[in-house]
Design an enzyme around this catalytic site. Structure first.
Site, PDB file in Angstrom:
ATOM      1  N   ASP A 250       0.826  -1.199   0.000  1.00 35.15           N
ATOM      2  CA  ASP A 250       0.000   0.000   0.000  1.00 35.15           C
ATOM      3  C   ASP A 250       0.863   1.253   0.000  1.00 35.15           C
ATOM      4  O   ASP A 250       1.863   1.337   0.723  1.00 35.15           O
ATOM      5  CB  ASP A 250      -0.897  -0.021   1.248  1.00 35.15           C
ATOM      6  CG  ASP A 250      -1.851   1.137   1.310  1.00 35.15           C
ATOM      7  OD1 ASP A 250      -2.665   1.276   0.395  1.00 35.15           O
ATOM      8  OD2 ASP A 250      -1.774   1.904   2.286  1.00 35.15           O
ATOM      9  N   GLU A 286       1.596  -0.112  -4.937  1.00 39.70           N
ATOM     10  CA  GLU A 286       0.703   0.977  -5.322  1.00 39.70           C
ATOM     11  C   GLU A 286       1.500   2.268  -5.364  1.00 39.70           C
ATOM     12  O   GLU A 286       1.782   2.874  -4.327  1.00 39.70           O
ATOM     13  CB  GLU A 286      -0.456   1.104  -4.324  1.00 39.70           C
ATOM     14  CG  GLU A 286      -1.409   2.238  -4.683  1.00 39.70           C
ATOM     15  CD  GLU A 286      -2.265   2.699  -3.512  1.00 39.70           C
ATOM     16  OE1 GLU A 286      -3.351   3.249  -3.762  1.00 39.70           O
ATOM     17  OE2 GLU A 286      -1.839   2.523  -2.348  1.00 39.70           O
TER      18      GLU A 286
END
Length: 555
Positions: A250, A286
């Site tokens: 993330d 990401e």
């Protein structure tokens, strides 16, 4: 030395169909062209090899996907019970999506519904079940040839995490003129505390602030702290020992705010650490940025970064499907991106094409007055990207949702019927989510309609799985045959000339004819994607594509 596995296609075609007048076998009038051609395809042998990290991945928000115990919240057992929907492990069946990888959004204990703020990185949130349930999920995935990767947010924890609680309690009791001493509380060094008020910092009390770039409930970790890195290593090894096949990372641009090089260096450490434990583990990050920025992150050695340039309602895919960009733009951008990634990674990068995810408005809302044709075309354009392609749950049935995050993560509609056996799996979805209209119906509404959004996606994945060049090859874009409404390219694997396929796309609502006489060696129509009963036709050097039709042709 690692054994090199040569890619082989096991798919055998029982007949060769010529679709021009007077040639070939007559079609079964009860079958559509998609069913007639695509039904003969089977997955290539290397698709489920343990070392293969080029797959088709299905992103699941466990909370909203499938409920096994009737509490309205999706859980791990619910996901396990619905694995046959994603991939039943039998390539001869035609009732599953045939995705070969699953990415679960965070599954750790958390005070929020989305669970990106963990309180314990080595446990399962009780809403989702137990560690035994997770171990069963892993085993059932592997039994079907599905790899499982889990979401890992290590740039921050929850403010309810024991590390932060102990650190904040110590800091609040610290006398006014004293500095913290990590020998008294080591967790103080796990976070970034200061007496200066900065943007991105929250007040703790007693004149101290802590870094929390996302919100006050997510204090940022100090990733320069060696003990923090050891904790992260221990967490990753814990889950690798549980059998996970890798991690989705993330917010990699937020490890160090506005410090790209430090982010890349941390990712290099993280990737190396994971690969020392499990050499074939898959890492996808990401990096929400433009193409030139996320391509630089491949210098870390991590396998993949999400392809944000093609995604969302303003990306390459939606622009072409909407008609605001020419069809040729898709081919041009494929080549541009492949060249860029190859240059920064010495050819080792695995692109991660995706169209939408849990932070984006769902794509069925991108197109005004669409009958499903543009939703379908866009789904195919995503799956035609080379590398490890990602599908967000619900996109394959045209699920809608936009605005606040809860709307983008609503419950998967297995059925709209109270009488259906599938009703037991329906989740309530996040609190506060707005009820969304099912433009194209539930899964049960669509599963037996061969022209539904669901069956279009199923066919697109089946085609992707049947031709290794589509996911593993490089794009040879044909500028001469591409233009306003058509895009033609050949996808091939270097040194394996037999492993190649010509792809021709019609991005318009009108029938298009393409002169393929300059590519006359490509004469075998092997697969098609169409949005209606109108057929793709190939003969005498001419290819006729119906509205939004796609043809796959081999030598």
């Amino acid at each position: 030395m690692k054994k090199k596995t040569r890619i082989r296609i096991t798919a055998l075609f029982t007949s060769l169909m010529f679709l021009f007048s007077g040639c070939g076998k007559k079609e079964d009038s009860n079958k559509s062209q998609m069913e007639e051609l695509n039904g003969k395809l089977t997955s290539y042998e290397k698709l489920t090899d343990e070392d293969n990290n080029i797959r088709t991945c299905y992103e699941v928000f466990v909370y909203s996907f499938s409920d096994s115990d009737g509490d309205g919240i999706g859980d791990l057992n619910g996901l396990t019970e619905r694995l046959d929907y994603i991939n039943d492990g039998d390539p001869s069946t035609k009732t599953d999506l045939e995705c070969t990888e699953i990415w679960t959004m965070p599954i750790f204990p958390s005070p929020t519904y989305h669970k990106y703020d963990s309180t314990d990185y080595k446990a399962i949130d009780p809403q989702y079940g137990t560690m035994e349930d997770f171990e069963k999920l892993v085993a059932e995935c592997h039994k079907r040839g599905i790899k499982l990767i889990i979401d890992l947010a290590v740039n921050h924890t929850s403010n309810a995490h024991p590390w932060f609680r102990e650190a904040s309690e110590y800091m609040k009791k610290l006398p006014e003129n004293e500095e913290p001493d990590i020998s008294e509380c080591k967790y103080v060094g796990y976070y970034n505390f200061t007496k200066q008020a900065h943007s991105g910092y929250e007040m703790l009390g007693n004149d101290w602030y802590y870094e929390a770039r996302f919100w006050s409930g997510m204090p940022d970790l100090n990733l320069d702290n060696e003990e923090v890195r050891n904790e992260i290593k221990d967490i990753m090894y814990f889950w690798l020992d549980k059998g996970v096949d890798g991690f989705r990372l993330d917010a990699v641009t937020s490890y160090y705010t506005d410090e790209k090089q430090k982010n890349i260096e941390f990712l290099e450490w993280l990737n190396k650490t994971v690969k020392e434990k499990k050499s074939n583990a898959y890492i996808v990050g990401e990096c929400w940025a433009d193409m030139s920025t996320y391509s630089d992150y491949y210098k870390s050695g991590a396998d993949s970064f999400f392809d944000f340039g093609f995604s969302g309602q303003d990306g390459v895919i939606a622009s072409v499907a909407r008609g605001s960009k020419k069809a040729s733009y898709y081919g041009e951008m494929l080549v541009r991106e492949e060249t860029l990634l190859n240059d920064v990674s010495d050819g080792k990068a695995i692109n991660a094409p995706f169209y939408t995810n849990h932070d984006m408005a769902r794509s069925a809302g991108y197109y005004v007055n669409d009958d499903g044709s543009k939703v379908k075309l866009a789904g195919a354009l995503n799956l035609l990207g080379s590398g490890n392609a990602f599908i967000y749950y619900g996109e394959e049935i045209g699920l809608r949702g936009s605005g606040k995050d809860e709307n983008k993560r609503i419950a998967y509609p297995w059925t709209a019927s109270d009488a259906s056996i599938l009703k037991k799996y329906i989740c309530k979805g996040p609190d506060g989510a707005t009820t969304q209209m099912l433009t194209f119906g539930s899964y049960e509404d669509q599963k037996d309609d061969e022209y539904s959004v669901y069956n279009y996606f199923r066919n697109a994945i089946r085609i992707r799985n049947a031709f290794p060049a589509l996911s593993m090859g490089r794009t040879d874009y044909n500028e001469e045959l591409s233009g306003e409404n058509t895009c033609v390219f050949i996808r091939r694997i270097e040194d394996l000339s037999e492993e190649e396929v010509l792809v021709a796309i019609n991005s318009s609502g009108e029938t298009q004819e393409i002169d393929l006489s300059s590519l006359s060696e490509y004469k075998n129509l092997k697969a098609v994607l169409t949005v209606s009963k109108d057929k793709v036709k190939l003969g005498s050097g001419k290819l006729t594509l119906p509205p939004y039709g796609i043809a796959f042709i081999t030598k």
